[in-house]
Write a protein that holds these residues in place. Structure first.
Motif, PDB file in Angstrom:
ATOM      1  N   TRP A  72       0.845  -1.201   0.000  1.00  0.00           N
ATOM      2  CA  TRP A  72       0.000   0.000   0.000  1.00  0.00           C
ATOM      3  C   TRP A  72       0.887   1.261   0.000  1.00  0.00           C
ATOM      4  N   SER A 129       2.203   5.022  -0.483  1.00  0.00           N
ATOM      5  CA  SER A 129       1.526   6.324  -0.339  1.00  0.00           C
ATOM      6  C   SER A 129       2.535   7.442  -0.595  1.00  0.00           C
ATOM      7  N   LYS A 135       4.369  10.920  -1.643  1.00  0.00           N
ATOM      8  CA  LYS A 135       4.082  12.352  -1.544  1.00  0.00           C
ATOM      9  C   LYS A 135       5.158  13.110  -2.307  1.00  0.00           C
ATOM     10  N   TYR A 156      -2.974   0.511  -3.891  1.00  0.00           N
ATOM     11  CA  TYR A 156      -3.195  -0.757  -3.191  1.00  0.00           C
ATOM     12  C   TYR A 156      -2.939  -1.876  -4.190  1.00  0.00           C
ATOM     13  N   HIS A 162      -0.403  13.912  -3.136  1.00  0.00           N
ATOM     14  CA  HIS A 162      -0.391  12.758  -2.246  1.00  0.00           C
ATOM     15  C   HIS A 162      -1.180  11.653  -2.936  1.00  0.00           C
ATOM     16  N   TYR A 163      -0.518  10.522  -3.170  1.00  0.00           N
ATOM     17  CA  TYR A 163      -1.145   9.427  -3.901  1.00  0.00           C
ATOM     18  C   TYR A 163      -1.345   8.231  -2.971  1.00  0.00           C
ATOM     19  N   LYS A 164      -2.271   7.382  -3.369  1.00  0.00           N
ATOM     20  CA  LYS A 164      -2.513   6.127  -2.651  1.00  0.00           C
ATOM     21  C   LYS A 164      -2.628   4.989  -3.661  1.00  0.00           C
TER      22      LYS A 164
END
Length: 391
Positions: free
Chosen positions: A289, A291, A293, A372, A368-370
């Motif tokens: 996961w 994340s 930035k 999964y 800011h990315y996410k």
């Protein structure tokens, strides 16, 4: 159990460059020290072990840099040009003022900037040879690095084993050189990346083994601008036209495009192996996961002083009567416009937030990315006969 090591390189065995010698500039320092060591051994006999490794590097370095600066005559209020006879003539401050439609002549603030900010020329092979020349100097580019590796291994019992590993990197280097001698570090490169993992091997019985891992890799890189006296206004073009570029170097190193990004990737992984008869069965999966930035600063105001924008040449009435032709006119126009120091163009880049409001100039834009990511696998290695195996 361990070792210690060091490597040294020194300026005494390096030669100067021809250009530095010609400009009277000494050798660029070249001193490099690489050192480190490691140690390992048992903490608890046959149960707990450790290992640690360190490597460091220190460089005292300089690179030869060249800037275009005003010659002493120009910074004292005299403007030189090529005349129609092929020689060189000059205009005094009062003569420049007489050609100025506002009868001001040399901009006093510009001359003050020349005197306070710009060093005196030492390289006549750079510049136009009339009002500008080169300044060559050794710009420090120090390099500092520390790398660490640590590991623990723990045999909990005959069926359960654990390990932990970490890697840490710390680098402080120079991305871009300073503009002039005496400036503080302006554009460093910083690396604060690291990783870690904890793993477990569980032997359930003679036929079943499970391996599990939890870890994270973090890339942490930044390219800041630590010396930016002019703030959100970046003076990049001094005295140049849209096609000819600046005729002298900017007074300060550009702070445009400062960046920083952090990219953590945490991972959970498990793999179960079962030996059953002529079969070896593997079942497992991964889960990540990330994340990341990032921050990029590109929103500045960039004025042009001198020729620029739609003003690429002067009215002939602003030139002396005995000026030459061709390149002589272009060189004079650029120098005369710089002496008067008009603002002829302003470019601006804006960033907006999610509500379409512009953010403050020079503050940059953050993202800011996410993510999964999953992956699962199952496999069977079947030994059908001693000479035939199917996967």
């Amino acid at each position: 159990h361990g070792d210690r090591n060091e490597y040294h390189r020194d300026t005494d065995l390096a030669a100067n460059t021809w250009f530095n010698n010609n400009a009277g500039v000494g050798r660029s320092p070249l001193i490099r020290n690489q050192f480190g060591g490691d140690i390992g051994g048992p903490i608890l006999k046959n149960r707990l072990f450790f290992y640690f490794d360190y490597n460091g590097r220190r460089d005292t370095l300089s690179n030869s840099e060249t800037r275009v600066v005003p010659r002493d005559s120009f910074r004292n209020g005299t403007l030189a040009y090529y005349n129609s006879g092929g020689g060189i003539s000059s205009l005094s401050s009062s003569q420049v003022a007489s050609l100025d439609p506002q009868h001001v002549g040399f901009n006093s603030a510009m001359l003050q900037l020349f005197g306070k900010r710009y060093p005196h020329a030492n390289d006549l092979s750079v510049g136009d040879g009339l009002n500008t020349a080169g300044y060559r100097f050794n710009a420090p580019t120090p390099y500092k690095e520390n790398d660490y590796v640590g590991r623990l291994d723990w045999t909990m019992n005959s069926k359960m084993k654990w390990f932990a590993v970490t890697h840490v990197t710390r680098i402080n280097a120079v991305e871009s050189a300073i503009q002039f001698p005496g400036d503080p570090e302006t554009s460093p490169f910083l690396n604060k990346s690291y990783s870690w993992v904890v793993g477990n091997t569980w032997t359930l019985n003679d036929y079943m083994v499970n391996q599990a891992y939890l870890g994270e890799t973090v890339a942490d890189l930044s390219f800041p601008n630590t010396y930016n006296p002019t703030g959100a206004t970046q003076f990049q073009t001094f005295g140049g036209s849209g096609s000819g570029g600046a005729i002298i170097s900017s007074p300060y190193a550009s702070a445009i495009n400062a960046q920083a990004r952090t990219y953590p990737i945490p991972v959970v992984r498990d793999n179960f192996t079962w030996m059953h008869g002529n079969h070896v069965i593997d079942i497992g999966g991964n889960f990540k996961w990330p994340s990341p930035k990032s921050n990029t600063i590109l929103n500045y105001d960039t004025p042009t002083i001198g020729l620029g924008g739609n003003t690429t040449a002067l009215n002939p009435s602003l030139r002396p009567g005995n000026i030459g032709t061709g390149s002589a006119v272009a060189l004079y126009d650029q120098a005369f416009a710089l002496a008067l120091a008009p603002y002829t163009e302003l470019s601006a880049t804006y960033n907006y937030d999610s509500s379409l409001k512009p953010v403050a100039q020079g503050s940059g834009l953050s993202h800011h990315y996410k993510y999964y990511e999953w992956s699962l696998h199952a496999g069977d290695t079947w030994r059908v006969t001693p000479t035939l195996t199917l996967d």
